[in-house]
Design a protein around this motif. Sequence first.
Motif, mmCIF file in Angstrom:
data_model
loop_
_atom_site.group_PDB
_atom_site.id
_atom_site.type_symbol
_atom_site.label_atom_id
_atom_site.label_comp_id
_atom_site.label_asym_id
_atom_site.label_seq_id
_atom_site.Cartn_x
_atom_site.Cartn_y
_atom_site.Cartn_z
ATOM 1 N N ARG A 6 26.292 -25.968 -33.171
ATOM 2 C CA ARG A 6 26.675 -26.372 -31.818
ATOM 3 C C ARG A 6 27.369 -25.214 -31.099
ATOM 4 N NH1 ARG A 6 28.823 -30.984 -32.938
ATOM 5 N NH2 ARG A 6 27.068 -32.147 -32.129
ATOM 6 N N VAL A 7 26.985 -25.016 -29.853
ATOM 7 C CA VAL A 7 27.648 -24.049 -28.984
ATOM 8 C C VAL A 7 28.155 -24.802 -27.760
ATOM 9 C CG1 VAL A 7 27.320 -22.030 -27.492
ATOM 10 C CG2 VAL A 7 26.183 -22.125 -29.710
ATOM 11 N N GLU A 8 29.412 -24.625 -27.426
ATOM 12 C CA GLU A 8 29.987 -25.149 -26.183
ATOM 13 C C GLU A 8 30.420 -23.955 -25.355
ATOM 14 O OE1 GLU A 8 33.189 -27.863 -26.871
ATOM 15 O OE2 GLU A 8 31.992 -29.105 -28.241
ATOM 16 N N ASN A 9 29.975 -23.903 -24.105
ATOM 17 C CA ASN A 9 30.267 -22.747 -23.281
ATOM 18 C C ASN A 9 30.561 -23.163 -21.857
ATOM 19 O OD1 ASN A 9 29.054 -20.487 -21.317
ATOM 20 N ND2 ASN A 9 29.953 -19.548 -23.128
ATOM 21 N N HIS A 13 35.616 -21.064 -21.708
ATOM 22 C CA HIS A 13 35.609 -21.576 -23.077
ATOM 23 C C HIS A 13 34.290 -21.224 -23.761
ATOM 24 C CE1 HIS A 13 36.240 -24.455 -26.364
ATOM 25 N NE2 HIS A 13 35.029 -24.912 -26.139
ATOM 26 N N HIS A 14 34.389 -20.786 -25.018
ATOM 27 C CA HIS A 14 33.190 -20.543 -25.821
ATOM 28 C C HIS A 14 33.533 -20.904 -27.262
ATOM 29 C CE1 HIS A 14 29.246 -18.914 -26.664
ATOM 30 N NE2 HIS A 14 29.753 -18.293 -27.713
ATOM 31 N N ALA A 15 32.820 -21.868 -27.818
ATOM 32 C CA ALA A 15 33.074 -22.300 -29.187
ATOM 33 C C ALA A 15 31.747 -22.452 -29.920
ATOM 34 C CB ALA A 15 33.830 -23.632 -29.192
ATOM 35 N N PRO A 30 32.161 -14.108 -29.501
ATOM 36 C CA PRO A 30 32.772 -14.066 -28.174
ATOM 37 C C PRO A 30 31.804 -14.508 -27.080
ATOM 38 C CG PRO A 30 32.269 -11.846 -28.946
ATOM 39 C CD PRO A 30 31.947 -12.781 -30.070
ATOM 40 N N ALA A 31 32.383 -14.906 -25.962
ATOM 41 C CA ALA A 31 31.602 -15.273 -24.788
ATOM 42 C C ALA A 31 31.121 -14.015 -24.074
ATOM 43 C CB ALA A 31 32.447 -16.112 -23.835
ATOM 44 N N LYS A 32 30.007 -14.155 -23.393
ATOM 45 C CA LYS A 32 29.472 -13.064 -22.585
ATOM 46 C C LYS A 32 29.954 -13.272 -21.149
ATOM 47 C CE LYS A 32 25.055 -13.119 -21.704
ATOM 48 N NZ LYS A 32 23.598 -12.992 -21.839
ATOM 49 N N ALA A 33 30.339 -12.201 -20.494
ATOM 50 C CA ALA A 33 30.726 -12.294 -19.088
ATOM 51 C C ALA A 33 29.556 -12.883 -18.305
ATOM 52 C CB ALA A 33 31.094 -10.911 -18.548
ATOM 53 N N GLY A 34 29.827 -13.874 -17.503
ATOM 54 C CA GLY A 34 28.783 -14.508 -16.719
ATOM 55 C C GLY A 34 28.192 -15.742 -17.387
ATOM 56 N N GLY A 35 28.604 -16.025 -18.626
ATOM 57 C CA GLY A 35 28.155 -17.227 -19.316
ATOM 58 C C GLY A 35 27.302 -16.939 -20.533
#
Length: 133
Positions: A6-9, A13-15, A30-35
Amino acid sequence: MHIVARVENSESHHAVEVSTEGRRRTVAIPAKAGGGSDVNGGELLFLALATCYCNDLYREAAKAGIAIDGVEVTVEGDFGAAGEPAKSIRYSARAESSADPERVRELLRYTDGVAEIQKTVRSGCEISFVSPR
């Protein structure tokens, strides 16, 4: 064995979470800038192939009574334009062991034939999108 990833973004928030038979773990990505994720799906697919082979090599070595001191697996391949599948995926593996080198080579070949993720990709497993309700 039932597996869930599962990815929540969102913007803040990024999990990433995985579970097998209800045993949940988080994975630091890590999250990417812009989603989205800063690690792309191709990288994760190749990591899945490398991880599966590594784990299965230790499993099969234990069954065969071969001591393994270390494993290195490298997966590489090429993707084309957006929306195109990979054109080629190749991988290699090296195992450090005090066992007879021919037994280790046979173990490496055998493990390629039983590694579940490799078999899944090679078989072209059906993937279904289930629309949200």
